[in-house]
Design a protein around this motif. Structure first.
Motif, short mmCIF file in Angstrom:
data_model
loop_
_atom_site.label_atom_id
_atom_site.label_comp_id
_atom_site.label_asym_id
_atom_site.label_seq_id
_atom_site.Cartn_x
_atom_site.Cartn_y
_atom_site.Cartn_z
N HIS A 170 1.05 3.96 -2.98
CA HIS A 170 0.72 5.36 -2.71
C HIS A 170 1.80 6.28 -3.28
O HIS A 170 1.51 7.26 -3.97
CB HIS A 170 0.56 5.57 -1.20
CG HIS A 170 0.52 7.01 -0.79
ND1 HIS A 170 1.62 7.68 -0.32
CD2 HIS A 170 -0.49 7.90 -0.81
CE1 HIS A 170 1.28 8.94 -0.05
NE2 HIS A 170 0.01 9.09 -0.34
N ASP A 182 1.66 5.90 -7.28
CA ASP A 182 0.44 6.14 -8.05
C ASP A 182 -0.24 7.47 -7.75
O ASP A 182 -0.82 8.08 -8.64
CB ASP A 182 -0.59 5.02 -7.79
CG ASP A 182 -0.08 3.65 -8.21
OD1 ASP A 182 0.70 3.60 -9.19
OD2 ASP A 182 -0.45 2.65 -7.57
N PRO A 240 -1.45 9.49 2.99
CA PRO A 240 -0.77 8.20 2.99
C PRO A 240 -1.58 7.17 3.79
O PRO A 240 -2.34 7.53 4.67
CB PRO A 240 0.56 8.50 3.71
CG PRO A 240 0.26 9.69 4.56
CD PRO A 240 -0.80 10.50 3.84
N PRO A 241 -1.38 5.88 3.48
CA PRO A 241 -2.04 4.86 4.32
C PRO A 241 -1.46 4.91 5.74
O PRO A 241 -0.33 5.34 5.92
CB PRO A 241 -1.70 3.55 3.61
CG PRO A 241 -0.49 3.84 2.78
CD PRO A 241 -0.54 5.30 2.43
N HIS A 287 -7.30 4.97 -10.20
CA HIS A 287 -7.00 6.41 -10.30
C HIS A 287 -7.15 6.89 -11.74
O HIS A 287 -6.82 6.17 -12.68
CB HIS A 287 -5.55 6.68 -9.90
CG HIS A 287 -5.18 6.17 -8.55
ND1 HIS A 287 -5.73 6.66 -7.38
CD2 HIS A 287 -4.31 5.21 -8.16
CE1 HIS A 287 -5.20 6.02 -6.35
NE2 HIS A 287 -4.34 5.13 -6.80
N ARG A 332 -2.07 10.69 -13.88
CA ARG A 332 -2.17 9.34 -13.30
C ARG A 332 -1.94 8.30 -14.40
O ARG A 332 -2.33 8.50 -15.55
CB ARG A 332 -3.55 9.12 -12.68
CG ARG A 332 -3.89 10.08 -11.55
CD ARG A 332 -2.85 10.05 -10.45
NE ARG A 332 -3.19 10.90 -9.33
CZ ARG A 332 -2.31 11.58 -8.62
NH1 ARG A 332 -1.02 11.54 -8.91
NH2 ARG A 332 -2.68 12.31 -7.59
N PRO A 369 0.91 10.20 -4.98
CA PRO A 369 1.63 10.64 -3.78
C PRO A 369 1.00 11.85 -3.11
O PRO A 369 1.26 12.10 -1.93
CB PRO A 369 3.04 10.98 -4.31
CG PRO A 369 2.87 11.18 -5.78
CD PRO A 369 1.72 10.32 -6.20
N HIS A 373 -2.09 12.10 -2.37
CA HIS A 373 -3.16 11.64 -1.48
C HIS A 373 -2.67 11.44 -0.05
O HIS A 373 -1.46 11.32 0.19
CB HIS A 373 -3.72 10.30 -1.97
CG HIS A 373 -4.58 10.43 -3.19
ND1 HIS A 373 -5.38 9.41 -3.62
CD2 HIS A 373 -4.78 11.45 -4.05
CE1 HIS A 373 -6.04 9.80 -4.71
NE2 HIS A 373 -5.68 11.03 -4.99
N MET A 427 0.84 -1.21 0.00
CA MET A 427 0.00 0.00 0.00
C MET A 427 0.86 1.25 0.00
O MET A 427 0.59 2.22 -0.71
CB MET A 427 -0.90 0.01 1.25
CG MET A 427 -1.98 -1.05 1.24
SD MET A 427 -2.66 -1.35 2.89
CE MET A 427 -3.52 0.17 3.22
N ARG A 428 1.92 1.23 0.80
CA ARG A 428 2.79 2.41 0.92
C ARG A 428 3.52 2.68 -0.41
O ARG A 428 3.59 3.81 -0.87
CB ARG A 428 3.80 2.19 2.05
CG ARG A 428 4.54 3.45 2.41
CD ARG A 428 5.19 3.41 3.76
NE ARG A 428 5.70 2.12 4.13
CZ ARG A 428 5.95 1.74 5.37
NH1 ARG A 428 5.71 2.58 6.36
NH2 ARG A 428 6.43 0.55 5.64
N SER A 486 -11.39 9.15 -9.37
CA SER A 486 -11.43 7.71 -9.17
C SER A 486 -12.48 7.17 -10.14
O SER A 486 -13.63 7.63 -10.13
CB SER A 486 -11.81 7.43 -7.71
OG SER A 486 -12.08 6.08 -7.54
#
Ligand SMILES: CC(C)(COP(=O)(O)OP(=O)(O)OC[C@H]1O[C@@H](n2cnc3c(N)ncnc32)[C@H](O)[C@@H]1OP(=O)(O)O)[C@@H](O)C(=O)NCCC(=O)NCCS
Length: 341
Positions: free
Chosen positions: A25, A28, A34-35, A121, A130, A30, A32, A21-22, A332
């Motif tokens: 992020h 794809d 972060p998780p 995205h 994206r 950055p 947004h 996930m990190r 999205s």
């Protein structure tokens, strides 16, 4: 490569899934939020009350290289299956995404689901570019775009104090004396649970869904309680402001921002904003949102940015957000594929 179901108690695999996930992020989107590892770990350990969730990971040589979250609603919308699928950026274009997507389709089919949905995205207007990977990948596998949601962010001090006060004053004047504004953190006050359930149950019939076919979800007091218990366990705090119609006692407008119980985390997430159709046109959306923003700033000074997403056709909601200083980032794309019953 093997695909295995993630056991929330398996610390190594959970960390591996979080690393995917990190990395995704960073590669794809950055910009947004972060998780958050703590929230992710607790979220895995505390299942959703209204969806059967299963997480699969793709593992290669002991390393997690992809992750698939599947959610099957278990009260309403029993035809539906949602998924979130990511492949580690260093392991793409090698068929891992396809293998995970096939796992999703098989899992959904076995549960009798006929409408499968997942999102990717998309670039929006002149925002950051994206990758086309998600769109091309999903189209190759027979998914079609059903709904485009535009993602916006807003600094919590985006409006000048004067502009914010003027927006609030106009909303207060338009709402008049008929409504009482009430705010809280966390759980819904007991005396408002039933009327909040009434409003929450309208959500899916009131928000634009594009080509997604979803029936309204019936939220009762028991489910609302179960969701509150899960939020608490996961470390997610809803910040809520509502407008109650004095004459009927019903809550007729509601807005919620979700924040993480972490004083170092700088992002908040706008969840629902809804005004009962019978009470629109009184600026209750603006009124509740500005009051809620003030509450957020006061209670969570660590949160500097709020994120929201709205269907691209949701003109009234977008209009309020733009007035409050929200700016577009990207979009999205919600894709669907229908299976035969
Ligand atoms: C979309 C994603 C899951 C694809 O994973 P992947 O493991 O690279 O996918 P695959 O290798 O199985 O690709 C299958 C096909 O999809 C298409 N595709 C995948 N990535 C593509 C790209 N960057 N450009 C063009 N087509 C692409 C191709 O047709 C590809 O077949 P090919 O390699 O034989 O040409 C991955 O890029 C990702 O994690 N993206 C970020 C998250 C996301 O958008 N998820 C949405 C999907 S639910």
């Amino acid at each position: 490569m093997e695909i295995i179901e993630l056991d929330p108690a398996d610390g190594d695999l959970v960390s591996g899934a979080f690393d995917v996930m990190r990395a995704a992020h960073a590669a794809d989107a950055p910009e947004h939020a972060p998780p958050h590892k703590g929230v992710f770990v607790k979220w895995l350990a505390h299942p959703s009350p209204d969806a059967d969730e299963t997480i699969f990971v793709a593992v290669e040589g002991g390393t997690v290289v992809g992750k698939l979250d599947i959610g099957l609603p278990n009260r309403d919308n029993l035809h539906f299956a949602g998924a979130d699928l990511i492949v580690h950026p260093d392991h793409r274009r090698r068929g891992i995404g396809t293998a995970l997507l096939e796992q999703f389709i098989e899992h959904a089919r076995a549960a009798g689901r006929t409408e499968l949905s997942t999102a990717t995205h998309m670039t929006w207007e002149d925002g950051p570019e994206r990758s086309e990977a998600g769109r091309r990948f999903l189209e190759k596998h027979g998914f079609k775009l059903a709904l485009t949601c535009v993602i916006r962010r807003c600094a919590t001090d985006a409006m000048s104090p004067e502009a914010e006060q003027a927006l609030l004053d106009r909303a207060v004047a338009a709402a008049g004396e008929e409504y009482e504004v009430i705010s809280w953190l966390g759980r819904t006050p007991a005396e408002l649970v039933d009327t909040m359930c009434r409003l929450d149950s309208m959500i899916l019939s009131e928000i634009p869904l594009g080509d997604l076919e979803l029936e309204p979800e019936t939220i009762d007091a028991e489910l609302k309680e179960a969701k509150a218990v899960r939020n608490e366990a996961v470390g997610v705090i809803p910040v809520t402001t509502v407008a109650r119609h004095r004459a009927s006692g019903e809550v007729v407008a509601n807005t919620v921002i979700g924040v993480f119980d972490d004083p170092d985390f700088q992002h908040g997430f706008q969840w629902i904003t809804i005004v009962d159709p019978g009470h629109r046109g009184h600026r209750l959306g603006t009124l509740t949102k500005v009051v809620n923003l003030r509450l957020l700033r006061e209670q969570f000074p660590n949160v500097g940015t709020i994120w929201t997403d709205n269907a691209d056709v949701n003109a009234h909601m977008i209009d309020i957000n733009v007035k409050m200083g929200y700016e577009t980032v990207d979009a999205s794309g919600e894709y669907i594929r229908r299976l035969d019953a």
